[in-house]
Design a protein around this motif. Sequence first.
Motif, PDB file in Angstrom:
ATOM      1  N   MET A   1      23.010  20.904  42.246  1.00 48.32           N
ATOM      2  CA  MET A   1      22.401  22.024  42.907  1.00 48.32           C
ATOM      3  C   MET A   1      22.055  23.088  41.873  1.00 48.32           C
ATOM      4  O   MET A   1      22.868  23.396  41.012  1.00 48.32           O
ATOM      5  N   THR A   2      20.886  23.637  42.004  1.00 45.11           N
ATOM      6  CA  THR A   2      20.495  24.713  41.107  1.00 45.11           C
ATOM      7  C   THR A   2      20.980  26.047  41.670  1.00 45.11           C
ATOM      8  O   THR A   2      21.449  26.121  42.804  1.00 45.11           O
ATOM      9  N   MET A   3      20.836  27.076  40.892  1.00 41.52           N
ATOM     10  CA  MET A   3      21.241  28.407  41.333  1.00 41.52           C
ATOM     11  C   MET A   3      20.427  28.830  42.555  1.00 41.52           C
ATOM     12  O   MET A   3      20.954  29.432  43.486  1.00 41.52           O
ATOM     13  N   ALA A   4      19.145  28.469  42.574  1.00 37.92           N
ATOM     14  CA  ALA A   4      18.286  28.813  43.713  1.00 37.92           C
ATOM     15  C   ALA A   4      18.754  28.107  44.980  1.00 37.92           C
ATOM     16  O   ALA A   4      18.762  28.693  46.065  1.00 37.92           O
ATOM     17  N   ARG A  31      25.288  23.676  32.406  1.00 38.98           N
ATOM     18  CA  ARG A  31      23.930  23.390  31.944  1.00 38.98           C
ATOM     19  C   ARG A  31      23.848  21.921  31.591  1.00 38.98           C
ATOM     20  O   ARG A  31      24.786  21.353  31.052  1.00 38.98           O
ATOM     21  N   VAL A  32      22.716  21.333  31.867  1.00 35.35           N
ATOM     22  CA  VAL A  32      22.488  19.936  31.524  1.00 35.35           C
ATOM     23  C   VAL A  32      21.622  19.921  30.269  1.00 35.35           C
ATOM     24  O   VAL A  32      20.469  20.346  30.300  1.00 35.35           O
ATOM     25  N   GLY A  33      22.190  19.468  29.179  1.00 33.11           N
ATOM     26  CA  GLY A  33      21.453  19.447  27.923  1.00 33.11           C
ATOM     27  C   GLY A  33      21.100  20.844  27.462  1.00 33.11           C
ATOM     28  O   GLY A  33      21.919  21.752  27.501  1.00 33.11           O
ATOM     29  N   ASN A  34      19.859  21.028  27.052  1.00 26.99           N
ATOM     30  CA  ASN A  34      19.398  22.334  26.587  1.00 26.99           C
ATOM     31  C   ASN A  34      18.535  23.045  27.623  1.00 26.99           C
ATOM     32  O   ASN A  34      17.806  23.964  27.294  1.00 26.99           O
ATOM     33  N   PHE A  35      18.606  22.624  28.867  1.00 28.88           N
ATOM     34  CA  PHE A  35      17.794  23.249  29.907  1.00 28.88           C
ATOM     35  C   PHE A  35      18.297  24.653  30.195  1.00 28.88           C
ATOM     36  O   PHE A  35      19.470  24.958  30.057  1.00 28.88           O
ATOM     37  N   ARG A  36      17.401  25.493  30.654  1.00 25.36           N
ATOM     38  CA  ARG A  36      17.751  26.880  30.954  1.00 25.36           C
ATOM     39  C   ARG A  36      18.517  27.010  32.262  1.00 25.36           C
ATOM     40  O   ARG A  36      19.327  27.906  32.407  1.00 25.36           O
ATOM     41  N   GLN A  37      18.210  26.157  33.223  1.00 25.77           N
ATOM     42  CA  GLN A  37      18.801  26.301  34.544  1.00 25.77           C
ATOM     43  C   GLN A  37      20.273  25.931  34.570  1.00 25.77           C
ATOM     44  O   GLN A  37      20.722  25.068  33.836  1.00 25.77           O
ATOM     45  N   PHE A  38      20.996  26.600  35.456  1.00 26.92           N
ATOM     46  CA  PHE A  38      22.393  26.281  35.708  1.00 26.92           C
ATOM     47  C   PHE A  38      22.466  25.322  36.887  1.00 26.92           C
ATOM     48  O   PHE A  38      21.670  25.409  37.815  1.00 26.92           O
TER      49      PHE A  38
END
Length: 54
Positions: A1-4, A31-38
């Motif tokens: 699930m993303t923060m949104a 974080r998954v890898g270097n992605f910005r999203q949590f």
Amino acid sequence: MTMADVCVEMQVSRKTVYRMIAAGLLPEPRRVGNFRQFYFHRKEFEARCKKALR
């Protein structure tokens, strides 16, 4: 699930979610890898949500 997704499901703002994380009511996002999203693990999120909202 993303923060949104978490914000929509709980019907709160992103700022409120961060406050709940700081208070220990929700698990810390990852974080998954270097992605910005949590991201949250759905099972872990649901378990903590049930416990926090009692």
